[in-house]
Scaffold this motif. Structure first.
Motif, PDB file in Angstrom:
ATOM      1  N   PRO A   1       0.778  -1.199   0.014  1.00  0.00           N
ATOM      2  CA  PRO A   1      -0.089  -0.010   0.076  1.00  0.00           C
ATOM      3  C   PRO A   1       0.922   1.209   0.254  1.00  0.00           C
ATOM      4  CG  PRO A   1      -0.793  -1.639   1.487  1.00  0.00           C
ATOM      5  CD  PRO A   1       0.345  -2.114   1.203  1.00  0.00           C
ATOM      6  N   LYS A   2       2.080   1.299   0.813  1.00  0.00           N
ATOM      7  CA  LYS A   2       2.904   2.261   0.882  1.00  0.00           C
ATOM      8  C   LYS A   2       3.339   2.718  -0.784  1.00  0.00           C
ATOM      9  CE  LYS A   2       7.105   3.910   3.025  1.00  0.00           C
ATOM     10  NZ  LYS A   2       6.415   5.132   3.786  1.00  0.00           N
ATOM     11  N   LEU A   3       3.623   1.905  -1.583  1.00  0.00           N
ATOM     12  CA  LEU A   3       4.173   2.164  -2.854  1.00  0.00           C
ATOM     13  C   LEU A   3       2.876   2.549  -3.589  1.00  0.00           C
ATOM     14  CD1 LEU A   3       5.881   1.870  -5.235  1.00  0.00           C
ATOM     15  CD2 LEU A   3       5.429  -0.422  -5.490  1.00  0.00           C
ATOM     16  N   HIS A   4       1.725   2.341  -3.402  1.00  0.00           N
ATOM     17  CA  HIS A   4       0.671   2.853  -4.477  1.00  0.00           C
ATOM     18  C   HIS A   4      -0.037   4.024  -3.884  1.00  0.00           C
ATOM     19  CE1 HIS A   4       0.481  -0.919  -7.045  1.00  0.00           C
ATOM     20  NE2 HIS A   4       1.388  -1.398  -6.243  1.00  0.00           N
ATOM     21  N   ILE A   5      -0.030   4.438  -2.669  1.00  0.00           N
ATOM     22  CA  ILE A   5      -0.793   5.499  -2.243  1.00  0.00           C
ATOM     23  C   ILE A   5       0.177   6.736  -2.825  1.00  0.00           C
ATOM     24  CG2 ILE A   5      -1.468   4.461  -0.220  1.00  0.00           C
ATOM     25  CD1 ILE A   5       0.654   6.122   1.220  1.00  0.00           C
ATOM     26  N   GLU A   6      -0.665   8.020  -2.872  1.00  0.00           N
ATOM     27  CA  GLU A   6      -0.355   9.036  -3.743  1.00  0.00           C
ATOM     28  C   GLU A   6       0.837   9.676  -2.762  1.00  0.00           C
ATOM     29  OE1 GLU A   6      -3.510  11.956  -3.771  1.00  0.00           O
ATOM     30  OE2 GLU A   6      -4.680  10.796  -5.390  1.00  0.00           O
ATOM     31  N   ASN A   7       0.905   9.634  -1.617  1.00  0.00           N
ATOM     32  CA  ASN A   7       2.006  10.213  -0.840  1.00  0.00           C
ATOM     33  C   ASN A   7       2.636   9.053   0.117  1.00  0.00           C
ATOM     34  OD1 ASN A   7       4.064  11.550   0.780  1.00  0.00           O
ATOM     35  ND2 ASN A   7       2.702  13.129   1.514  1.00  0.00           N
ATOM     36  N   PRO A   8       3.759   8.442  -0.268  1.00  0.00           N
ATOM     37  CA  PRO A   8       4.113   7.378   0.482  1.00  0.00           C
ATOM     38  C   PRO A   8       4.577   7.606   1.946  1.00  0.00           C
ATOM     39  CG  PRO A   8       5.290   7.460  -1.600  1.00  0.00           C
ATOM     40  CD  PRO A   8       4.487   8.654  -1.324  1.00  0.00           C
ATOM     41  N   ALA A   9       4.621   8.775   2.342  1.00  0.00           N
ATOM     42  CA  ALA A   9       5.193   9.179   3.920  1.00  0.00           C
ATOM     43  C   ALA A   9       3.890   9.009   4.631  1.00  0.00           C
ATOM     44  CB  ALA A   9       5.396  10.506   3.696  1.00  0.00           C
ATOM     45  N   HIS A  10       2.503   8.885   3.852  1.00  0.00           N
ATOM     46  CA  HIS A  10       1.232   8.925   4.616  1.00  0.00           C
ATOM     47  C   HIS A  10       1.319   7.472   5.417  1.00  0.00           C
ATOM     48  CE1 HIS A  10      -0.633  12.639   2.999  1.00  0.00           C
ATOM     49  NE2 HIS A  10       0.217  12.829   3.642  1.00  0.00           N
ATOM     50  N   LEU A  11       2.260   6.323   5.222  1.00  0.00           N
ATOM     51  CA  LEU A  11       2.142   5.156   5.756  1.00  0.00           C
ATOM     52  C   LEU A  11       3.546   4.943   6.314  1.00  0.00           C
ATOM     53  CD1 LEU A  11      -0.037   2.759   3.356  1.00  0.00           C
ATOM     54  CD2 LEU A  11      -0.323   3.607   6.067  1.00  0.00           C
ATOM     55  N   VAL A  12       3.718   4.853   7.530  1.00  0.00           N
ATOM     56  CA  VAL A  12       4.956   4.630   8.227  1.00  0.00           C
ATOM     57  C   VAL A  12       5.312   3.233   8.574  1.00  0.00           C
ATOM     58  CG1 VAL A  12       6.606   5.513  10.101  1.00  0.00           C
ATOM     59  CG2 VAL A  12       4.745   6.774   9.212  1.00  0.00           C
ATOM     60  N   GLN A  13       6.469   2.730   8.386  1.00  0.00           N
ATOM     61  CA  GLN A  13       6.719   1.429   8.596  1.00  0.00           C
ATOM     62  C   GLN A  13       7.357   1.205   9.916  1.00  0.00           C
ATOM     63  OE1 GLN A  13       8.912  -0.698   5.217  1.00  0.00           O
ATOM     64  NE2 GLN A  13      10.636  -0.895   6.809  1.00  0.00           N
ATOM     65  N   VAL A  14       6.589   0.410  10.789  1.00  0.00           N
ATOM     66  CA  VAL A  14       6.842   0.242  12.184  1.00  0.00           C
ATOM     67  C   VAL A  14       7.125  -1.333  12.538  1.00  0.00           C
ATOM     68  CG1 VAL A  14       5.899   2.139  12.642  1.00  0.00           C
ATOM     69  CG2 VAL A  14       4.322   0.044  12.850  1.00  0.00           C
ATOM     70  N   ASP A  15       7.648  -1.678  13.690  1.00  0.00           N
ATOM     71  CA  ASP A  15       7.329  -3.072  14.362  1.00  0.00           C
ATOM     72  C   ASP A  15       5.809  -3.217  14.880  1.00  0.00           C
ATOM     73  OD1 ASP A  15       7.836  -1.762  16.682  1.00  0.00           O
ATOM     74  OD2 ASP A  15       9.735  -2.567  16.619  1.00  0.00           O
ATOM     75  N   HIS A  16       5.929  -4.363  15.673  1.00  0.00           N
ATOM     76  CA  HIS A  16       4.553  -4.425  16.550  1.00  0.00           C
ATOM     77  C   HIS A  16       4.490  -3.782  17.690  1.00  0.00           C
ATOM     78  CE1 HIS A  16       7.270  -6.867  18.533  1.00  0.00           C
ATOM     79  NE2 HIS A  16       6.454  -7.168  19.505  1.00  0.00           N
ATOM     80  N   GLN A  17       5.561  -3.010  18.315  1.00  0.00           N
ATOM     81  CA  GLN A  17       5.416  -2.166  19.289  1.00  0.00           C
ATOM     82  C   GLN A  17       5.465  -0.716  18.806  1.00  0.00           C
ATOM     83  OE1 GLN A  17       8.965  -3.588  21.377  1.00  0.00           O
ATOM     84  NE2 GLN A  17       7.534  -4.602  22.987  1.00  0.00           N
ATOM     85  N   LEU A  18       5.139  -0.524  17.589  1.00  0.00           N
ATOM     86  CA  LEU A  18       5.163   0.924  16.937  1.00  0.00           C
ATOM     87  C   LEU A  18       6.229   1.592  16.924  1.00  0.00           C
ATOM     88  CD1 LEU A  18       2.223   1.636  15.905  1.00  0.00           C
ATOM     89  CD2 LEU A  18       2.187   3.379  17.537  1.00  0.00           C
TER      90      LEU A  18
END
Length: 499
Positions: free
Chosen positions: A419-436
């Protein structure tokens, strides 16, 4: 001269048809997961698009910088009106064409009694057959040839290795001079090592060994030693060139070497081989590889000149050394063994001798082969295009919701990458682990600047969340295999970054 130009052009056209056929076949199988949707496979597209967008960047890469791959993808993105999947499909074809070009260099110059174009095309066909036997969706399967079609799994390094073998061969065949070839060899070694240190393992070490042994046996040992020196110096420059990128290299790769785990490595690769042999196509692929290795040994023994002997020797020495080295270092990644797929193919271009057939028969065979390739290539275009345009309503649901929200959310690596690749602004999806905590791996670290998110994206691959604060989502949006946990006005703080 005109006949040479026509022959070379025909070779490239045939290679394009083969590339289209192979790409369409792989993309139509479960292997399409690696081409279009795998979390690892998307880094080049993400990095290239970020670069084209401009602005400051602070990427956390692995030990591989993907510089040639990203340059090619950015070029395709700049000139072609395709969406991401269309560009990934095009890149698969381009990667195979680049491999053909490298094989053509290995085959040497055309001379009396030689047919380097035909044998280079045949070598690409053999490699394509290997790729066509790869049918699983697993990135860890011992299905190595099809990895060349991805933008991530070292496609440029494979081309660089084969091209290096070709430049060494052509320098040996030339006899005298060859400053341009030596310069090219050094440049390829430097650029390839700069982008991916595996080049030193796949190319520098095997070629250095073969050249050193050749220097002991041949009167022109100075040329062999000069080639060895240029290769070593080019590789060293590549490593030095990585220093300015140190801040981007989140993992140097040194931690992957665990010699004390060599027994586990044997068991791991043995298990992958058993899985490969458990399917009919896997057996076919293994038998084809063994046949190519046997042919390489035969060509080594029966070589007619130094150049042919070097290519034939490297065709079986390279995979042997790489497999032994991977086990000795205790590695657990099938992609490190890719020379076992592409190196044996070099045996077909070690001595590209022209077939002794009546001219009429030869022309008829060429005509039939050309027609079949053209038909196959033409039919493969819509087939490949269809795989790139396959609807994914679940992904569309997520991207449309995120784009409409205008807010920043988060997700775990294997979930959020697509989803991060396909949204208009990739910065709107942040990559985290299960503890945020921020997961700074194959991503622009500037994405973590907001410091908080207001929704989470999850799927079956998501590890159970352990949020840093008590929070209950205001709404749960179901998007097929995805779920969006929307916390509304609440803000979830991001933890420290790690890789």
């Amino acid at each position: 001269m005109r006949r040479v130009w026509v022959r070379e052009s025909a070779g490239w056209l045939g290679a394009l048809c083969v590339a289209l056929i192979v790409a369409a076949q792989v993309a139509a199988s479960a292997r399409s997961e690696l081409l279009y949707r795998d979390g690892d496979s998307l880094i080049v597209a993400m990095f290239a698009r970020s670069t084209l967008a401009g602005g400051p960047q602070d990427w956390a890469m692995s030990s591989v910088l993907f510089l040639p791959e990203s340059t090619v993808f950015a070029g395709l993105d700049a000139v072609l009106p395709f969406d991401v999947d269309g560009l990934l499909a095009t890149a698969a074809v381009v990667n195979l064409l680049a491999l053909y070009g490298a094989l053509r260099v290995v085959a040497g110059r055309r001379r009396e009694g030689r047919a380097p174009v035909a044998w280079s095309l045949l070598a690409l066909v053999a490699f394509g057959l290997l790729a066509a036997t790869d049918t699983s969706a697993s990135r860890d399967a011992l299905e190595l040839a099809s990895l060349q079609l991805t933008t991530t799994y070292y496609s440029a390094t494979v081309v660089g290795v084969v091209l290096s073998v070709g430049l060494v061969r052509r320098t040996i065949d030339r006899g005298r001079g060859g400053v341009g070839l030596l310069t090219g060899l050094g440049a390829v070694a430097a650029i390839s090592t700069l982008s991916n240190p595996l080049f030193a393992v796949w190319a520098t070490v095997p070629l250095a060994l073969v050249l050193a042994v050749s220097a002991l046996r041949r009167p022109d040992r100075r040329r062999m030693l000069a080639l060895l020196a240029v290769l070593a110096v080019g590789t060293a420059f590549g490593f030095f060139g990585r220093i300015p990128f140190a801040a981007w290299i989140a993992n140097t790769g040194a931690g992957y070497a665990q010699p004390h785990l060599w027994m586990e490595s044997v068991a791991y690769y043995g298990g992958l081989l058993a899985d490969r042999l458990s399917t009919p196509l896997g057996v076919v692929g293994c038998l084809l590889s063994l046949a190519l290795v046997a042919w390489a040994v035969h060509r080594t023994v029966r070589a007619e000149d130094a150049g042919s002997r070097l290519v034939a020797t490297i065709a079986w020495v390279m995979p042997l050394l790489v497999v032994i080295g991977a086990v000795a270092l205790g590695t657990h990644a099938a992609r490190y063994l890719q020379p076992a797929a592409f190196a044996p193919v070099l045996a077909l271009v070690a001595l590209p001798r022209a077939a002794r057939l009546p001219r009429q028969v030869s022309r008829q065979l060429v005509a039939v082969a050309a027609v079949l390739l053209l038909i196959g290539g033409a039919l493969s275009v819509p087939r490949l295009s269809a795989t790139a345009q396959t609807a994914d309503p679940d992904l569309d649901c997520v991207t449309e919701w995120v784009d409409a929200s205008g807010r920043t959310g988060a997700g775990q690596f294997w979930t959020v990458r697509l989803p991060k690749l396909h949204i208009e602004n990739p910065a709107h999806l942040v990559q985290v682990d299960h503890q945020l905590n921020g997961y700074a791996w194959l991503v622009d670290r500037r994405d973590f600047d907001p410091g908080e998110v207001s929704f989470l994206v999850e799927d079956a691959q998501t590890v159970q969340w352990q949020l840093p604060v008590q929070a209950i989502p205001d709404e749960v949006v179901v998007c097929g295999r995805y779920r969006i946990l929307d916390f509304g006005d609440a803000r979830l703080p991001l933890g420290p970054q790690h890789s």
